[in-house]
Each structure stands twice: as C-alpha cells, then as structure tokens.
Design a protein around this motif. Structure first.
Motif, PDB file in Angstrom:
ATOM      1  N   SER A  31      10.865   6.939 -11.940  1.00  0.00           N
ATOM      2  CA  SER A  31      11.788   5.815 -12.091  1.00  0.00           C
ATOM      3  C   SER A  31      11.921   5.034 -10.786  1.00  0.00           C
ATOM      4  O   SER A  31      12.027   3.805 -10.796  1.00  0.00           O
ATOM      5  CB  SER A  31      13.151   6.310 -12.563  1.00  0.00           C
ATOM      6  OG  SER A  31      13.684   7.268 -11.675  1.00  0.00           O
ATOM      7  N   LEU A  32      11.891   5.734  -9.657  1.00  0.00           N
ATOM      8  CA  LEU A  32      11.962   5.044  -8.366  1.00  0.00           C
ATOM      9  C   LEU A  32      10.710   4.218  -8.115  1.00  0.00           C
ATOM     10  O   LEU A  32      10.788   3.106  -7.574  1.00  0.00           O
ATOM     11  CB  LEU A  32      12.164   6.063  -7.245  1.00  0.00           C
ATOM     12  CG  LEU A  32      13.562   6.684  -7.151  1.00  0.00           C
ATOM     13  CD1 LEU A  32      13.556   7.866  -6.195  1.00  0.00           C
ATOM     14  CD2 LEU A  32      14.593   5.647  -6.713  1.00  0.00           C
ATOM     15  N   SER A  33       9.550   4.734  -8.497  1.00  0.00           N
ATOM     16  CA  SER A  33       8.314   3.959  -8.308  1.00  0.00           C
ATOM     17  C   SER A  33       8.344   2.686  -9.140  1.00  0.00           C
ATOM     18  O   SER A  33       7.882   1.631  -8.695  1.00  0.00           O
ATOM     19  CB  SER A  33       7.085   4.807  -8.657  1.00  0.00           C
ATOM     20  OG  SER A  33       7.048   5.127 -10.031  1.00  0.00           O
ATOM     21  N   MET A  34       8.914   2.752 -10.355  1.00  0.00           N
ATOM     22  CA  MET A  34       9.046   1.556 -11.187  1.00  0.00           C
ATOM     23  C   MET A  34      10.012   0.551 -10.545  1.00  0.00           C
ATOM     24  O   MET A  34       9.779  -0.662 -10.569  1.00  0.00           O
ATOM     25  CB  MET A  34       9.561   1.933 -12.581  1.00  0.00           C
ATOM     26  CG  MET A  34       8.619   2.756 -13.431  1.00  0.00           C
ATOM     27  SD  MET A  34       7.091   1.900 -13.892  1.00  0.00           S
ATOM     28  CE  MET A  34       5.945   2.669 -12.765  1.00  0.00           C
ATOM     29  N   MET A  35      11.081   1.056  -9.939  1.00  0.00           N
ATOM     30  CA  MET A  35      12.061   0.171  -9.302  1.00  0.00           C
ATOM     31  C   MET A  35      11.488  -0.525  -8.073  1.00  0.00           C
ATOM     32  O   MET A  35      11.852  -1.664  -7.766  1.00  0.00           O
ATOM     33  CB  MET A  35      13.309   0.959  -8.910  1.00  0.00           C
ATOM     34  CG  MET A  35      14.242   1.267 -10.058  1.00  0.00           C
ATOM     35  SD  MET A  35      15.914   1.652  -9.479  1.00  0.00           S
ATOM     36  CE  MET A  35      16.486   0.040  -8.970  1.00  0.00           C
ATOM     37  N   LEU A  36      10.605   0.143  -7.363  1.00  0.00           N
ATOM     38  CA  LEU A  36      10.038  -0.442  -6.151  1.00  0.00           C
ATOM     39  C   LEU A  36       9.292  -1.738  -6.446  1.00  0.00           C
ATOM     40  O   LEU A  36       9.221  -2.631  -5.602  1.00  0.00           O
ATOM     41  CB  LEU A  36       9.097   0.557  -5.464  1.00  0.00           C
ATOM     42  CG  LEU A  36       9.774   1.758  -4.807  1.00  0.00           C
ATOM     43  CD1 LEU A  36       8.726   2.720  -4.256  1.00  0.00           C
ATOM     44  CD2 LEU A  36      10.728   1.324  -3.697  1.00  0.00           C
ATOM     45  N   MET A  91      -1.282  -3.989  -8.826  1.00  0.00           N
ATOM     46  CA  MET A  91      -2.019  -3.289  -7.774  1.00  0.00           C
ATOM     47  C   MET A  91      -1.677  -1.800  -7.761  1.00  0.00           C
ATOM     48  O   MET A  91      -2.568  -0.938  -7.731  1.00  0.00           O
ATOM     49  CB  MET A  91      -1.680  -3.908  -6.416  1.00  0.00           C
ATOM     50  CG  MET A  91      -2.245  -3.140  -5.229  1.00  0.00           C
ATOM     51  SD  MET A  91      -1.752  -3.889  -3.655  1.00  0.00           S
ATOM     52  CE  MET A  91      -2.236  -2.611  -2.497  1.00  0.00           C
ATOM     53  N   ALA A  92      -0.376  -1.491  -7.769  1.00  0.00           N
ATOM     54  CA  ALA A  92       0.049  -0.097  -7.664  1.00  0.00           C
ATOM     55  C   ALA A  92      -0.393   0.727  -8.865  1.00  0.00           C
ATOM     56  O   ALA A  92      -0.813   1.880  -8.725  1.00  0.00           O
ATOM     57  CB  ALA A  92       1.568  -0.035  -7.506  1.00  0.00           C
ATOM     58  N   ALA A 130       9.143   7.745   2.115  1.00  0.00           N
ATOM     59  CA  ALA A 130      10.027   7.386   3.231  1.00  0.00           C
ATOM     60  C   ALA A 130       9.732   5.976   3.732  1.00  0.00           C
ATOM     61  O   ALA A 130      10.646   5.222   4.087  1.00  0.00           O
ATOM     62  CB  ALA A 130       9.870   8.395   4.363  1.00  0.00           C
ATOM     63  N   LEU A 131       8.458   5.595   3.735  1.00  0.00           N
ATOM     64  CA  LEU A 131       8.062   4.268   4.203  1.00  0.00           C
ATOM     65  C   LEU A 131       8.316   3.190   3.143  1.00  0.00           C
ATOM     66  O   LEU A 131       8.841   2.120   3.439  1.00  0.00           O
ATOM     67  CB  LEU A 131       6.583   4.274   4.591  1.00  0.00           C
ATOM     68  CG  LEU A 131       6.211   5.165   5.786  1.00  0.00           C
ATOM     69  CD1 LEU A 131       4.693   5.215   5.958  1.00  0.00           C
ATOM     70  CD2 LEU A 131       6.871   4.655   7.064  1.00  0.00           C
ATOM     71  N   ALA A 132       7.966   3.483   1.900  1.00  0.00           N
ATOM     72  CA  ALA A 132       8.108   2.493   0.832  1.00  0.00           C
ATOM     73  C   ALA A 132       9.557   2.199   0.502  1.00  0.00           C
ATOM     74  O   ALA A 132       9.887   1.115   0.004  1.00  0.00           O
ATOM     75  CB  ALA A 132       7.380   2.971  -0.426  1.00  0.00           C
ATOM     76  N   TRP A 187       0.829  -1.208   0.000  1.00  0.00           N
ATOM     77  CA  TRP A 187       0.000   0.000   0.000  1.00  0.00           C
ATOM     78  C   TRP A 187       0.866   1.262   0.000  1.00  0.00           C
ATOM     79  O   TRP A 187       0.507   2.269  -0.632  1.00  0.00           O
ATOM     80  CB  TRP A 187      -0.942   0.006   1.196  1.00  0.00           C
ATOM     81  CG  TRP A 187      -2.174  -0.807   0.934  1.00  0.00           C
ATOM     82  CD1 TRP A 187      -2.475  -2.043   1.431  1.00  0.00           C
ATOM     83  CD2 TRP A 187      -3.263  -0.444   0.075  1.00  0.00           C
ATOM     84  NE1 TRP A 187      -3.685  -2.479   0.943  1.00  0.00           N
ATOM     85  CE2 TRP A 187      -4.195  -1.517   0.115  1.00  0.00           C
ATOM     86  CE3 TRP A 187      -3.554   0.664  -0.706  1.00  0.00           C
ATOM     87  CZ2 TRP A 187      -5.381  -1.489  -0.607  1.00  0.00           C
ATOM     88  CZ3 TRP A 187      -4.739   0.690  -1.431  1.00  0.00           C
ATOM     89  CH2 TRP A 187      -5.631  -0.372  -1.379  1.00  0.00           C
ATOM     90  N   GLN A 188       1.996   1.224   0.674  1.00  0.00           N
ATOM     91  CA  GLN A 188       2.891   2.381   0.661  1.00  0.00           C
ATOM     92  C   GLN A 188       3.460   2.616  -0.740  1.00  0.00           C
ATOM     93  O   GLN A 188       3.524   3.759  -1.217  1.00  0.00           O
ATOM     94  CB  GLN A 188       4.026   2.161   1.673  1.00  0.00           C
ATOM     95  CG  GLN A 188       3.559   2.207   3.115  1.00  0.00           C
ATOM     96  CD  GLN A 188       4.453   1.428   4.065  1.00  0.00           C
ATOM     97  OE1 GLN A 188       5.552   0.999   3.706  1.00  0.00           O
ATOM     98  NE2 GLN A 188       3.995   1.232   5.298  1.00  0.00           N
ATOM     99  N   VAL A 189       3.841   1.530  -1.415  1.00  0.00           N
ATOM    100  CA  VAL A 189       4.311   1.638  -2.794  1.00  0.00           C
ATOM    101  C   VAL A 189       3.189   2.143  -3.700  1.00  0.00           C
ATOM    102  O   VAL A 189       3.402   3.009  -4.568  1.00  0.00           O
ATOM    103  CB  VAL A 189       4.828   0.272  -3.296  1.00  0.00           C
ATOM    104  CG1 VAL A 189       5.152   0.323  -4.793  1.00  0.00           C
ATOM    105  CG2 VAL A 189       6.063  -0.159  -2.503  1.00  0.00           C
ATOM    106  N   THR A 190       1.984   1.636  -3.498  1.00  0.00           N
ATOM    107  CA  THR A 190       0.833   2.029  -4.307  1.00  0.00           C
ATOM    108  C   THR A 190       0.512   3.504  -4.138  1.00  0.00           C
ATOM    109  O   THR A 190       0.252   4.218  -5.117  1.00  0.00           O
ATOM    110  CB  THR A 190      -0.392   1.181  -3.919  1.00  0.00           C
ATOM    111  OG1 THR A 190      -0.132  -0.184  -4.226  1.00  0.00           O
ATOM    112  CG2 THR A 190      -1.635   1.634  -4.659  1.00  0.00           C
ATOM    113  N   ILE A 191       0.524   3.975  -2.903  1.00  0.00           N
ATOM    114  CA  ILE A 191       0.225   5.383  -2.650  1.00  0.00           C
ATOM    115  C   ILE A 191       1.280   6.283  -3.282  1.00  0.00           C
ATOM    116  O   ILE A 191       0.961   7.311  -3.897  1.00  0.00           O
ATOM    117  CB  ILE A 191       0.115   5.636  -1.127  1.00  0.00           C
ATOM    118  CG1 ILE A 191      -1.129   4.942  -0.577  1.00  0.00           C
ATOM    119  CG2 ILE A 191       0.055   7.134  -0.829  1.00  0.00           C
ATOM    120  CD1 ILE A 191      -1.201   4.917   0.936  1.00  0.00           C
TER     121      ILE A 191
END
Length: 399
Positions: A321-326, A343-344, A388-390, A217-221
């Motif tokens: 790019s960071l969101s894709m890497m997560l 999901m994200a 920070a959380l993801a 959920w942190q990654v999704t947000i």
C-alpha cells in the motif's frame, strides 16, 4: 456521528467514479489468484507439463512489466477513462478465451488478461491523484483492500466452483461476470468524460524524465523488491513450512492466513501515511516486519511459524500500500503519477517475476532453502534502504 456522503464526494459523478474504481480494483488480482488452485486440474485435462503450467502465472507478471510503460502514453492520448474502459473489455475477452479451448487459447487468453490488468495497475493511482487528491490515503487504502480481498476470494472459490458442474473451465471463466459488471459500470464513466476531454486545451507537459530521477529509481526499487518478496513467498512458503514438519493442509491454512492478515494493513497504513510528509519510518518498519518473518521462519518452529506468517502478511500489506501511495505522494500531477507508476511497475514486476524462479533454481541446485533464504534477507535489507530514501518528503521533478 458518521460523516455524510455529501461531504465525502463532491458530486454524484464522483461517487459513481469511486464505485467504478473499486470495481476495477476487484479485477486486478482475481484472474491470477484463481489459477493456482486449479493448476493440477488444468495439467491433467490439457496434458500440460509443469514448466508450462508455471508460465500461466508468470505470463501476467511479464505482461505487467512489458506493457506498463505504454499505459501512460495511451492515457495521455485517449484519456484515462477510455483506456481503463477498453482494458476491461480486453480483460473480459481474455477471461472468456482462456478456458474455452486447448493450450493455445489458454495462453492467448492469459496474455490478454495480463495486458488488461497492467493498465489498471498503472492508471488507477493516476486517476486517484487527479480526482481524489484530497483523499489519497483513503482511496488508496480502499482500492487496495478491495483488490486483495477479491484476490483471496478468487483463490478460495476456485476449487469449490470447480467441484460443481462448472468444472475447472467454468471456475476460470466465472470471473468474466465480474469483468462484465465492471465494464458496464465504466461505460458511462467514459461517456461522461469524453466531451470534457474534447473541449480541453491540453497544454504541453514538461517531461518528468523519470529515468534520470534518483527518487523515481528509489521508488521503483522499493516497488520491485516488495513485489519480488511477496510473489516468492506466496510460491515457496508452503514448501518451506512443510520442511518444518507442517502438514500440507496446515501449510495451506497458514498461507491463506497471510493473505487475510495483509488486508487490514492495506487499508489502515495509507490512512496513517497520508497524515505525514515523510513516510520513511513506515517504509522501514515494513522491511523490519519482513526480516522478523524470515528470522521466525528459519530459526523458529511451532508457534513461531505462526508469527512468521503474521509478519509476512502485515509487512507485505504495509509495503504494497505504501508503494502505491508513493506514486501519488512523490509527484505533482496525475501525468507524473502515471509516468512514475508505469516506470516502477514495469521494472518492478520484471524483477518480481524472476524471484520465484530464482528461488526455485537455487533450491534445486543446492538441495536446501538456505541460499534462497539468504537472498530473501538480502532483498529485504535492500528494501529497507530504498524505503528509507523513497519515503523522504521530495518530488521526482523540480517545482
């Protein structure tokens, strides 16, 4: 000394797959960015009201959101290669249908384009996780650069192509050539993997249970907020700049500059992030860049508007790019990567599709950009916290 390709790719098959991935990436934004500059011509030719004209760009985003959860299921049943190859065929069909007739075909073609791109959005990170697990940073950076470079190219060539004998219909249909070339490249990839998939004994996969994972959920947000900020700024930044006394042409140049500033960051940031177990610091910095841009935009003028655009471009490129890497760094298997990506991106693009519309409604109701600006600041602060959380060194499922 430059490293020889034989050390970068384990085989000719992997090199071929690398090229195929980049060709797929080239198709993921161009069919959308090539529409905006042509909207006025499309409206005049088809008698399209403004409300429906806006739907041409919002329909693909809604398709991303609605179809994203389905793509991993199709991949588990039929294989990633087959789904991506089929998606390119669907994309080619949509690109040919979209400019071929009146309003009905325009929207039908647009829907097929959105559904096809949704598969690529979700499954490319999973494919990179599976076949390039030792070079996730490099591959993520390269495919992000190609995707965003062709996105800028699609926007920049739309009017010049339309001013030739092709007209707006030919300008829209032009990108079917890219889809066809990519499809021809992907057919051997699918055929090369088909027999391997048949011979494999596919074990039962433990459910990743993404919906019950706080990290998922942190990654999704984070994914949803960075997408919402990007699409809202792309839509309304020209209007905001013109209220600062910037001319229409100059505002267009600044928005184009934002797109080009974004490109090097989409390549460099994944290479740096892959060196660390935690990416929290980099995710927080990307949020601060957005905040710096919003502050410069609201309180600044003249050169500060240039600073705002630089901040939006660098922050947007880093966050994307960071969101894709997560999707790959926070999962253990390619199946999990596909599930998290689905999901994200499903929830993320649903959130992103409401951003431009909400900002427009708030501006219309209040007669000012103050309330939309406050909402953008609030979204950026939430982006900071979720990043920070993801970014912590954790996985969505236990070992």
């Amino acid at each position: 000394m430059t490293q020889s390709p034989k050390y970068i790719f384990q085989s000719k098959t992997q090199l071929f797959l690398f090229i195929a991935i980049l060709l797929m990436a080239a198709n993921l934004r161009t069919p959308i960015t090539s529409v905006g500059p042509l909207l006025h011509s499309i409206q005049e030719a088809l008698g399209l009201p403004t409300s429906l004209a806006g739907a041409i760009t919002s329909i693909p985003l809604m398709a991303f959101a609605l179809f994203a959860p389905t793509a991993p299921k199709l991949a588990k049943t039929h294989g990633i290669e087959k789904v991506l190859t089929s998606a390119l065929a669907v994309l080619l069909f949509g690109l040919l249908v979209r400019p071929a007739g009146e309003i009905g075909l325009l929207f039908i073609g647009t829907l097929f384009v959105g559904l096809a791109i949704s598969c690529g959005n979700v499954l490319l990170p999973a494919l990179i996780k599976r076949d390039f697990s030792n070079r996730i940073g490099l591959m993520t950076g390269l495919y992000a650069v190609v995707m965003n470079s062709f996105a800028a190219l699609g926007s920049g060539l739309a009017i010049p192509l339309a001013e030739t004998s092709l007209g707006w219909r030919g300008s829209l249909g032009f990108w079917a050539l890219l889809a066809l070339t990519s499809l021809l490249f992907w057919l051997p990839v699918w055929r090369g993997q088909r027999n391997v998939i048949k011979k494999q004994v596919i074990p039962k996969q433990r459910s990743s249970r993404m919906l019950t994972s706080s990290l998922a959920w942190q990654v999704t947000i984070f994914m949803g907020l960075q997408s919402g900020l990007y699409y809202t700024l792309i839509t309304w930044l020209p209007d905001m700049l013109m209220l600062k006394g910037i001319g229409e042409a100059e505002a267009g140049v600044l928005v184009s500059l934002q797109q080009f500033v974004l490109i090097p960051f989409t390549f460099l940031i994944p290479l740096i992030a892959a060196r660390y177990k935690s990416q929290s610091f980099m995710l927080v910095v990307s949020a601060f860049l957005f905040l710096g841009g919003l502050a410069s935009l609201y309180w600044g003028s003249g050169p500060w508007l240039f600073v705002a655009v630089i901040c939006f471009g660098s922050g947007g490129g880093s966050a994307f790019s960071l969101s894709m890497m997560l999707f790959t760094l926070r999962t253990r298997t390619s199946e999990e990567a596909a599930d998290l990506s689905g999901m994200a991106q499903s929830i993320g693009y649903l959130l992103a599709s409401t951003g431009p519309m909400l900002a427009g409604v708030l501006h219309e109701r209040t007669g000012s950009w103050m309330v939309p600006w406050i909402c953008l600041v609030g979204a950026t602060l939430a982006l900071l916290v979720s990043g920070a959380l993801a970014g912590r060194n954790r996985f969505v499922s236990p070992p």
